[in-house]
Design an enzyme around this catalytic site. Structure first.
Site, PDB file in Angstrom:
ATOM      1  N   GLU A 253       0.830  -1.209  -0.135  1.00 38.95           N
ATOM      2  CA  GLU A 253       0.069  -0.056  -0.029  1.00 38.95           C
ATOM      3  C   GLU A 253       0.775   1.300   0.114  1.00 38.95           C
ATOM      4  O   GLU A 253       0.352   2.251   0.322  1.00 38.95           O
ATOM      5  CB  GLU A 253      -0.975   0.115   1.060  1.00 38.95           C
ATOM      6  CG  GLU A 253      -1.956  -1.167   1.396  1.00 38.95           C
ATOM      7  CD  GLU A 253      -2.844  -1.281   0.238  1.00 38.95           C
ATOM      8  OE1 GLU A 253      -2.936  -0.338  -0.463  1.00 38.95           O
ATOM      9  OE2 GLU A 253      -3.711  -2.190   0.453  1.00 38.95           O
TER      10      GLU A 253
ATOM     11  N   HIS B 131      -2.520   1.639   8.437  1.00 40.13           N
ATOM     12  CA  HIS B 131      -3.916   0.705   8.066  1.00 40.13           C
ATOM     13  C   HIS B 131      -3.745  -0.329   8.923  1.00 40.13           C
ATOM     14  O   HIS B 131      -2.817  -1.219   8.806  1.00 40.13           O
ATOM     15  CB  HIS B 131      -3.274   0.779   6.496  1.00 40.13           C
ATOM     16  CG  HIS B 131      -4.280  -0.384   6.064  1.00 40.13           C
ATOM     17  ND1 HIS B 131      -5.877  -0.264   5.831  1.00 40.13           N
ATOM     18  CD2 HIS B 131      -3.920  -1.542   5.261  1.00 40.13           C
ATOM     19  CE1 HIS B 131      -6.362  -1.375   5.300  1.00 40.13           C
ATOM     20  NE2 HIS B 131      -5.494  -2.222   5.065  1.00 40.13           N
TER      21      HIS B 131
ATOM     22  N   HIS C  28      -7.000  -3.766   9.947  1.00 43.65           N
ATOM     23  CA  HIS C  28      -7.931  -4.480   9.449  1.00 43.65           C
ATOM     24  C   HIS C  28      -9.001  -4.916  10.917  1.00 43.65           C
ATOM     25  O   HIS C  28      -9.312  -6.006  11.214  1.00 43.65           O
ATOM     26  CB  HIS C  28      -7.790  -5.866   8.935  1.00 43.65           C
ATOM     27  CG  HIS C  28      -7.152  -5.775   7.595  1.00 43.65           C
ATOM     28  ND1 HIS C  28      -6.313  -7.180   6.991  1.00 43.65           N
ATOM     29  CD2 HIS C  28      -6.688  -4.594   6.949  1.00 43.65           C
ATOM     30  CE1 HIS C  28      -5.982  -6.667   5.928  1.00 43.65           C
ATOM     31  NE2 HIS C  28      -5.940  -5.116   5.838  1.00 43.65           N
TER      32      HIS C  28
ATOM     33  N   GLU D  72     -16.567  10.541  23.709  1.00 43.24           N
ATOM     34  CA  GLU D  72     -15.395  11.003  23.374  1.00 43.24           C
ATOM     35  C   GLU D  72     -15.036  11.164  21.920  1.00 43.24           C
ATOM     36  O   GLU D  72     -14.257  11.678  21.418  1.00 43.24           O
ATOM     37  CB  GLU D  72     -14.277  10.440  23.891  1.00 43.24           C
ATOM     38  CG  GLU D  72     -14.097   8.816  23.425  1.00 43.24           C
ATOM     39  CD  GLU D  72     -12.915   8.484  24.050  1.00 43.24           C
ATOM     40  OE1 GLU D  72     -11.918   8.901  24.736  1.00 43.24           O
ATOM     41  OE2 GLU D  72     -12.575   7.306  23.505  1.00 43.24           O
TER      42      GLU D  72
ATOM     43  N   HIS E  49     -12.640  -4.041   4.147  1.00 46.29           N
ATOM     44  CA  HIS E  49     -11.373  -4.237   4.177  1.00 46.29           C
ATOM     45  C   HIS E  49     -10.503  -3.697   5.353  1.00 46.29           C
ATOM     46  O   HIS E  49     -10.059  -4.530   6.250  1.00 46.29           O
ATOM     47  CB  HIS E  49     -10.565  -3.435   2.639  1.00 46.29           C
ATOM     48  CG  HIS E  49      -9.195  -3.807   2.926  1.00 46.29           C
ATOM     49  ND1 HIS E  49      -8.465  -3.807   1.662  1.00 46.29           N
ATOM     50  CD2 HIS E  49      -8.275  -3.866   3.620  1.00 46.29           C
ATOM     51  CE1 HIS E  49      -7.171  -3.711   1.840  1.00 46.29           C
ATOM     52  NE2 HIS E  49      -7.048  -3.907   3.154  1.00 46.29           N
TER      53      HIS E  49
END
Ligand code: 2HA
Ligand code: ZN
Length: 275
Positions: free
Chosen positions: A116, A140, A142, A170, A211
């Site tokens: 990525e 990133h 999952h 919050e 994803h």
């Protein structure tokens, strides 16, 4: 200074371990990048090599020309970063055109930076510009509950933002600009990078449907904390929807306006619609 003794390297490794322990990084899932400060590059420069070949990034990031990044390796497991950082992460340099990178340290058993990389670098470019250089971390992961929600909620920024805000008081303080959503796309390429970085102009977090999630922040604590807060809120929402979808009470639009005043955050009216 030895690279493995640098504070930013310790912070990078700790985030990978913390994320793995949260169950957000099955197999080789997820990736992390950190835009290294010039003073930090200076401290470790003895260990950086300039001998590896330049490689195409797959997109152009002119705003990052000459910058150095620490990134996880493609196909490498977050689980293994703490065990062998030199084999599972690398430091890369971006060339003067912003179109190529080269590996200066790490990935000692071979490999490439994260699949990525285009998304990470395009997000860094956007956030560097939008925050006057303050944001340095793109993460990133999952996380299970946020992914689950992308099967049952409309894939709209205003729906995800409002529902996640409602699940924990919050949340609007932690991500006051809201959260963006990218519909399902093929990962790893320039198209998903363009779509994500477009959302990152406005938000600090963007969901990839079916994803995972991208988060941006100034340092490892704030970025991990953002991921953690969004996923915690998603977990509460999954539980609420599972118990009884017609909830009896919630935080109202008026409540959010009151919160915004006391906590001195600007909450865009587009997310405070009447239901
Ligand atoms: O395998 O998470 O998006 C790494 C990824 C790709
Ligand atoms: Zn992923």
């Amino acid at each position: 200074m030895k690279i493995l003794d640098a504070e930013f390297v310790k912070g990078f490794i700790r985030l990978c371990d913390d994320g793995f322990r949260q169950n957000w990084h099955e197999r080789n899932g997820g990736n992390l990048s950190y835009r290294i400060k010039p003073s930090e590059v200076e401290e470790i420069k003895e260990e950086l090599t300039k001998e590896k070949p330049w490689q195409p990034i797959g997109t152009a990031v002119k705003g990052l020309a000459g910058e150095y990044f620490m990134v996880t390796g493609s196909g490498k497991y977050f689980r293994n970063v703490i065990l062998d950082p030199k084999a599972n992460t690398c430091i890369i340099e971006i060339d003067e055109t912003g179109e190529q990178y080269r590996i200066c340290w790490g990935l000692v058993n071979g490999g490439r930076p994260t699949s990525e990389l285009p998304s990470h670098l395009m997000n860094h470019e956007v956030k560097k510009e939008a925050t006057d250089g303050r944001h340095r971390v793109i993460y990133h992961a999952h996380p299970t509950n946020i992914i689950a929600l992308t099967f049952v909620l409309p894939l709209e920024d205003k729906v995800f933002t409002r529902k996640l805000w409602e699940m924990a008081t919050e949340c609007p303080v932690v991500f006051p600009s809201g959260i963006g959503v990218v519909g399902w796309m093929v990962p790893g390429g320039r198209d998903i990078a363009v779509a994500t970085s477009e959302l990152m102009k406005k938000y600090d977090a963007a969901i990839w449907a079916h994803h995972g999630l991208f988060a941006s922040g100034e340092d490892f604590d704030l970025t991990f904390g953002l991921m953690h807060t969004v996923e915690k809120s998603a977990e509460i929402l999954v539980k609420v929807l599972s118990i009884r979808p017609d909830k009896l009470q919630t935080i109202t639009a008026e409540n959010f306006r009151d919160l915004a005043v006391d906590f001195k955050v600007a909450l865009p009216e587009e997310f405070l619609y009447e239901k």
